[in-house]
Design a protein around this motif. Structure first.
Motif, PDB file in Angstrom:
ATOM      1  N   SER A  14       0.849  -1.183   0.000  1.00  0.00           N
ATOM      2  CA  SER A  14       0.000   0.000   0.000  1.00  0.00           C
ATOM      3  C   SER A  14       0.890   1.241   0.000  1.00  0.00           C
ATOM      4  CB  SER A  14      -0.931  -0.009   1.201  1.00  0.00           C
ATOM      5  OG  SER A  14      -0.184   0.018   2.387  1.00  0.00           O
ATOM      6  N   PRO A  15       0.365   2.375  -0.471  1.00  0.00           N
ATOM      7  CA  PRO A  15       1.163   3.602  -0.500  1.00  0.00           C
ATOM      8  C   PRO A  15       1.571   4.034   0.904  1.00  0.00           C
ATOM      9  CG  PRO A  15      -0.977   3.913  -1.576  1.00  0.00           C
ATOM     10  CD  PRO A  15      -0.961   2.547  -1.009  1.00  0.00           C
ATOM     11  N   TRP A  16       2.602   4.871   0.984  1.00  0.00           N
ATOM     12  CA  TRP A  16       3.149   5.303   2.278  1.00  0.00           C
ATOM     13  C   TRP A  16       2.121   6.035   3.117  1.00  0.00           C
ATOM     14  CZ3 TRP A  16       3.136  10.423   3.520  1.00  0.00           C
ATOM     15  CH2 TRP A  16       2.961  11.316   2.473  1.00  0.00           C
ATOM     16  N   TYR A  17       1.214   6.759   2.480  1.00  0.00           N
ATOM     17  CA  TYR A  17       0.257   7.558   3.237  1.00  0.00           C
ATOM     18  C   TYR A  17      -0.888   6.725   3.801  1.00  0.00           C
ATOM     19  CZ  TYR A  17      -1.995   7.564  -1.348  1.00  0.00           C
ATOM     20  OH  TYR A  17      -2.537   7.189  -2.541  1.00  0.00           O
ATOM     21  N   ARG A  18      -0.935   5.452   3.514  1.00  0.00           N
ATOM     22  CA  ARG A  18      -1.962   4.580   4.080  1.00  0.00           C
ATOM     23  C   ARG A  18      -1.422   3.694   5.191  1.00  0.00           C
ATOM     24  NH1 ARG A  18      -6.946   3.067   0.635  1.00  0.00           N
ATOM     25  NH2 ARG A  18      -7.166   4.995  -0.504  1.00  0.00           N
ATOM     26  N   SER A  19      -0.172   3.901   5.564  1.00  0.00           N
ATOM     27  CA  SER A  19       0.384   3.083   6.642  1.00  0.00           C
ATOM     28  C   SER A  19      -0.168   3.559   7.987  1.00  0.00           C
ATOM     29  CB  SER A  19       1.915   3.166   6.637  1.00  0.00           C
ATOM     30  OG  SER A  19       2.323   4.452   7.025  1.00  0.00           O
ATOM     31  N   GLY A  21       1.383   4.104  10.773  1.00  0.00           N
ATOM     32  CA  GLY A  21       2.216   5.142  11.381  1.00  0.00           C
ATOM     33  C   GLY A  21       1.930   6.519  10.799  1.00  0.00           C
ATOM     34  N   THR A  22       1.736   6.603   9.497  1.00  0.00           N
ATOM     35  CA  THR A  22       1.443   7.887   8.866  1.00  0.00           C
ATOM     36  C   THR A  22       0.082   8.403   9.294  1.00  0.00           C
ATOM     37  OG1 THR A  22       2.789   7.263   6.954  1.00  0.00           O
ATOM     38  CG2 THR A  22       1.232   9.070   6.663  1.00  0.00           C
ATOM     39  N   ILE A  23      -0.907   7.520   9.338  1.00  0.00           N
ATOM     40  CA  ILE A  23      -2.253   7.936   9.751  1.00  0.00           C
ATOM     41  C   ILE A  23      -2.233   8.414  11.197  1.00  0.00           C
ATOM     42  CG2 ILE A  23      -4.593   7.102  10.199  1.00  0.00           C
ATOM     43  CD1 ILE A  23      -4.238   5.280   7.730  1.00  0.00           C
ATOM     44  N   ALA A  24      -1.519   7.702  12.074  1.00  0.00           N
ATOM     45  CA  ALA A  24      -1.422   8.114  13.478  1.00  0.00           C
ATOM     46  C   ALA A  24      -0.697   9.455  13.592  1.00  0.00           C
ATOM     47  CB  ALA A  24      -0.704   7.049  14.297  1.00  0.00           C
ATOM     48  N   GLY A  25       0.355   9.651  12.817  1.00  0.00           N
ATOM     49  CA  GLY A  25       1.085  10.914  12.843  1.00  0.00           C
ATOM     50  C   GLY A  25       0.242  12.078  12.366  1.00  0.00           C
ATOM     51  N   VAL A  26      -0.549  11.864  11.323  1.00  0.00           N
ATOM     52  CA  VAL A  26      -1.428  12.920  10.816  1.00  0.00           C
ATOM     53  C   VAL A  26      -2.492  13.252  11.853  1.00  0.00           C
ATOM     54  CG1 VAL A  26      -3.176  13.429   9.065  1.00  0.00           C
ATOM     55  CG2 VAL A  26      -0.992  12.462   8.385  1.00  0.00           C
TER      56      VAL A  26
END
Length: 84
Positions: A14-19, A21-26
């Motif tokens: 999956s793309p990096w923005y769907r990980s 960690g990224t979702i939690a950071g956003v």
């Protein structure tokens, strides 16, 4: 029996923005931004017009997926715009 898997057998990553960690950071950044705005609202209230103007380019870039999407033709349409 040993089974060997080739790279074609696996689903693509999956793309990096769907990980997660990224979702939690956003989400954490949005919460922090909320509290930052809440604490400094008296300073920002006089500058809302400038913030709105600053938001316009961002809406342009992210609103329609960036540049290059203006002249896309649908399937079934030829280059001159007539249906087949």
């Amino acid at each position: 029996m040993n089974s060997t898997h080739s790279p074609q057998d696996h689903a693509p990553d999956s793309p990096w923005y769907r990980s997660k960690g990224t979702i939690a950071g956003v989400m954490l950044a949005i919460i922090a931004l909320f509290f930052l705005i809440r604490e400094h609202w008296t300073h920002l209230a006089g500058m809302w017009v400038y913030l709105l103007l600053l938001l316009c380019p961002l809406m342009h870039l992210f609103g329609h997926g960036g540049h290059g999407g203006h002249g896309v033709h649908r399937e079934g349409n030829s280059a001159n715009g007539k249906r087949n």
